[in-house]
Design a protein around this motif. Structure first.
Motif, PDB file in Angstrom:
ATOM      1  N   PRO A 245     118.198 -22.624  29.308  1.00 58.94           N
ATOM      2  CA  PRO A 245     118.720 -21.335  30.174  1.00 58.94           C
ATOM      3  C   PRO A 245     117.838 -20.060  30.208  1.00 58.94           C
ATOM      4  O   PRO A 245     117.718 -19.486  30.926  1.00 58.94           O
ATOM      5  CB  PRO A 245     120.040 -21.371  30.054  1.00 58.94           C
ATOM      6  CG  PRO A 245     120.280 -22.182  28.716  1.00 58.94           C
ATOM      7  CD  PRO A 245     119.254 -23.343  28.756  1.00 58.94           C
ATOM      8  N   ALA A 246     117.704 -19.824  28.830  1.00 63.55           N
ATOM      9  CA  ALA A 246     116.811 -18.446  28.374  1.00 63.55           C
ATOM     10  C   ALA A 246     115.746 -18.266  29.093  1.00 63.55           C
ATOM     11  O   ALA A 246     115.194 -17.284  29.210  1.00 63.55           O
ATOM     12  CB  ALA A 246     116.852 -18.345  27.135  1.00 63.55           C
ATOM     13  N   ALA A 247     115.077 -19.385  29.516  1.00 61.45           N
ATOM     14  CA  ALA A 247     113.667 -19.425  29.962  1.00 61.45           C
ATOM     15  C   ALA A 247     113.612 -19.799  31.495  1.00 61.45           C
ATOM     16  O   ALA A 247     112.680 -20.363  32.251  1.00 61.45           O
ATOM     17  CB  ALA A 247     112.579 -20.367  29.194  1.00 61.45           C
ATOM     18  N   GLY A 248     114.883 -19.816  31.891  1.00 62.74           N
ATOM     19  CA  GLY A 248     115.007 -20.155  33.644  1.00 62.74           C
ATOM     20  C   GLY A 248     115.219 -21.582  33.858  1.00 62.74           C
ATOM     21  O   GLY A 248     115.455 -21.908  35.108  1.00 62.74           O
ATOM     22  N   GLY A 249     115.630 -22.387  32.942  1.00 59.81           N
ATOM     23  CA  GLY A 249     115.955 -23.768  33.084  1.00 59.81           C
ATOM     24  C   GLY A 249     117.314 -23.946  33.211  1.00 59.81           C
ATOM     25  O   GLY A 249     117.979 -22.986  33.219  1.00 59.81           O
TER      26      GLY A 249
END
Lengths: 538, 237
Positions: A245-249
């Protein structure tokens, strides 16, 4: 119907010469492309992992005999729980059914072998490194995967599960998936093209229909799992961020992909068994199968709708409310074709002349238990109730009524039914019946209380629990030990019968003519290449 | 013949024990004591499902048992020969389908009710950590962790559920609430607890080594007590 005529003349000459190579012993097994030997090896591998998965289950149940026990450390509990699921699904049920299909399908359709015998050998042998990787994952630093057989990220990400155990788990599963996909291609081509002359579409035995439809499901579903596993692996090893999530996933993406495979996987594990049941019930009732076409359509229907219901595993995930309505209703609809099967089976034995031999006991036990799993399945399709019991022991109970009461009971029915054909020897009937009753009763003692545990709020996958759940857990553990005894009897019976069993005749079950599929017209075990001349089906 | 009678009796008693246990399970769940409107609705839906599917359960298991009892192989009695009946097959396809349509009615009503977060009296943020819960009251600027959640009785509480690390799930059985805490997403749910008391729950999504120890405690107090408590919390007590 077209395909039936395709099968004729050229396949006898066209099929590569397979079967027993010169030289015996180990080499015979290592280099064989004979579908029968490969099928037997699949089954040995399956039962090997069944034993390991079963021992793990007994360890888990021992830890849960009372709250606060320290038989297993929390992390070890999580790991054994994860591997129990992984082994039972991917290294027992699916390979065992592949093995059974491998052995039986070519003979039942009147073929000399699978369509691609070498590919068949590749499918099997891929499972060896795959299984070894799984086993090795337990002994590397940090141990094996501990995130359940579902391996939800971020828990399965490198941040929260460092160590090579998870990588080995992913790669092992990947290889098993590849093996299954290759096998599926082989089965689909075999059943489509290699049927004996005269075996039109509506003369295909029910087990072959079930295997065919199952393999079609595998062809659509398993590549999606392979993709998801690849994404998880590159997230872990190469810094991609599909599920970070932190990288947009988005971790929820994994859940969608995983369940898009893993819900159909339930049908991959249960439909072949249902096919076997559809053949065993008529044999031991001396009556023709009721509603053959209805059963074929319901199998195909379950296969199709099975792709539209994965969201019911995610009702607590927070997916779009509109999707919940859809997945809920689609899941309820599955009950309809399943019901068609249940009613057709009952109509099959109704008015029959029933002989309660061990395969029949297992087939009847299968129906009795699968009905319970089916009913709780309908309840779980109802979103509000599902949210209440999702990720609790209620789901554990439900899935074991489907996979133990369903798949495993059907597997035992099939094993006892075909054991004389495959081994050329009879098993011990008395021990078979003892095995059945201990399994049937032990199964209910183990899993029935889990319904209650889940409804009063006990989450699954916990290494210890609140004191109010003690009684149900103790009953379940006692049942599990009973199952351990039952399975020991099964193994002893099989090994002893392989060694000393009475020689099996061509047709030990005395099939009536309409029920006698082709494997019961050749010797037990069948000769190399099965048929001296390809039979003509009328 | 005698031996098979015995096995029949065994099947029958096993089925009876099974059904009894299932009924006991259902009864306990009923006794479980719902304390929110949603949980009450879920219980009602559950009983609707039990009545609608229970008939099919009894019919299937009953017919199976009768068939096994009645149609044993006997010398000189040939098996029947029927093997299809289109009308019968249509009936047993249509009736369960109809039952499912009927069952979807209360399901969708209840689903809509629990999905729609009403205008709330209080919003709390629930944040999962390995392996404890953090609670925030944004309207009061109160944040704490590893302590019971405190909420006022009878008030509608909206909960925004999230996580900072792995997936957790906030689950209090008596509330009829289970909501996954996903990192990078906020899920919304609500509850209105009808009476004061202490309610226990537990994380319901495998979240690592100590998942089994990740308890949830909710203290439901009167609105007045809640005001006193939150004032104290604001002062940093």
């Amino acid at each position: 119907m077209e395909a039936g005529s395709l099968a004729g003349g050229h396949h006898g000459a066209g099929a590569p010469a397979s079967g027993v190579k010169p030289g015996g012993g180990l080499l015979k097994w290592l280099f064989t492309t004979d579908h029968k030997l490969i099928g037997v090896m699949y089954m040995w591998l399956g039962f090997f992992f069944f034993a390991i998965g079963g021992i793990f289950a007994l360890l888990l149940r021992t830890q849960l005999f009372a709250p606060g026990l320290q038989v297993l450390a929390p992390q070890v509990y999580n790991q054994l729980m994860s591997l129990h699921g992984t082994f039972m699904i991917f290294f027992f049920t699916i390979p065992l059914l592949s093995g059974l299909g491998n052995y039986i399908v070519p003979i039942q359709i009147g073929a000399r072998d699978m369509a691609f015998p070498r590919l068949n050998a590749v499918s099997f042998w891929l499972l060896i490194p795959s299984g070894l990787m799984m086993l090795a994952s337990m002994f590397v630093q940090g141990g094996t995967a501990a995130g359940g057989w579902t391996q939800y990220p971020p828990l399965s990400s490198v941040q929260y599960s460092p160590g090579p155990g998870v990588d080995l788990w992913i790669l092992g599963l990947h290889l098993a998936g590849l093996s299954t996909i290759l096998g599926a291609i082989n089965f689909v081509v075999t059943v489509t093209n290699l049927r004996a002359p005269g075996m039109t579409m509506w003369k295909i035995p029910m087990f072959c229909w079930a295997v065919f439809i199952t393999q079609c499901i595998i062809l659509v579903a398993t590549p999606v799992l392979a993709g998801a596993l690849t994404m998880l692996l590159t997230d872990r090893l190469f810094g991609t961020s599909f599920f970070v999530p932190a990288a947009g996933g988005d971790p929820v993406l994994w859940q969608h992909l995983f369940w898009f495979y893993s819900h159909p996987a339930v049908y991959i594990m249960v439909l072949p068994g249902m096919g076997a049941i559809s053949q065993i019930l008529p044999v031991f009732s001396s009556k023709r199968l009721f509603g053959y076409k209805g059963l074929v359509f319901s199998t195909a229907g379950i296969g199709l709708i099975g792709f539209l219901v994965w969201g019911h595993h995610m009702f607590a995930t927070g997916i779009d409310p509109r999707l919940r309505f859809f997945f809920s209703f689609a899941s309820m609809v599955i009950a309809v074709p399943t019901g068609v099967k249940i009613w057709s089976w009952i109509a099959t034995i109704w008015g029959g002349s029933i002989r309660l031999r061990t395969p029949m006991l297992y087939a009847l036990g299968f129906i009795a238990l699968f009905v319970i799993g089916g009913i709780t399945g309908v309840w779980l399709a109802l979103v509000p109730f599902d949210v209440q019991v999702h990720d609790t022991y209620f789901v554990v109970a439900h899935l074991h009524y489907v996979l133990f009461g369903g798949s495993l009971m059907a597997i035992f029915a099939a094993i006892y039914y075909w054991f004389p054909k495959i081994s050329g020897r009879m098993y011990h009937e008395g021990l078979g019946k003892v095995h059945f009753w201990l399994t049937f009763i032990g199964m209910n003692i183990t899993f029935m209380p889990m319904h209650w545990l889940g409804m009063v709020g006990m989450p699954r996958r916990i290494y210890t629990y609140q004191p109010q759940y003690t009684v149900g857990n103790q009953v379940a553990t006692v049942g599990a030990y009973m199952l351990g005894v039952a399975m020991t009897i099964f193994v002893l019976n099989m090994l002893f019968s392989l060694w000393k069993g009475r020689r099996a005749p061509v047709d030990p079950w005395e099939h009536i003519d309409v029920n006698r599929t082709l494997e019961w017209t050749v010797s037990s075990p069948p000769p190399a290449e099965n048929f001296a001349t390809i039979p003509i089906v009328r | 013949m005698k031996r098979s009678r015995l096995s029949l009796r065994l099947i029958a008693s096993a089925l009876a024990v099974g059904a009894g246990l299932l009924a006991a399970a259902a009864a306990s769940a009923w006794i479980l004591d719902p304390v929110t409107p949603v949980a009450h609705e879920v219980r009602t839906l559950f009983w609707n499902a039990v009545w609608i599917t229970g008939g099919f359960f009894l019919l299937a298991e009953g017919l199976l048992l009768v068939a096994i009892l009645r149609f044993r192989a006997r010398p000189g009695v040939p098996a029947a020969s029927f093997h299809d009946n289109l009308r019968l097959e249509l009936v047993w396809t249509a009736i369960p389908a109809l039952a499912m349509v009927i069952l979807s009615g209360p399901t969708f009503t209840t689903l809509k009710y629990m999905e729609t977060v009403p205008k709330s009296d209080l919003t709390v943020e629930i944040i999962g950590h390995q392996w404890f819960w953090e609670y925030r009251y944004p309207a009061y600027g109160v944040v704490f962790a590893n302590e019971p959640l405190v909420i006022p009785q009878g008030k509608i509480v909206a909960a925004d559920v999230s996580s900072v690390d792995v997936v957790h799930s906030w689950f209090v059985a008596q509330f009829g609430v289970k909501m996954d805490a996903n990192p990078g997403r906020v899920n919304h749910t609500w509850f209105q607890v009808e009476r004061t008391g202490t309610f226990n729950g537990q994380c319901a999504e495998l979240c690592g080594v100590l998942h089994g120890d990740m308890a949830i405690v909710v203290n439901v107090v009167t609105p007045e007590e809640f005001e006193r408590w939150i004032e104290q919390k604001k002062k940093g007590a």
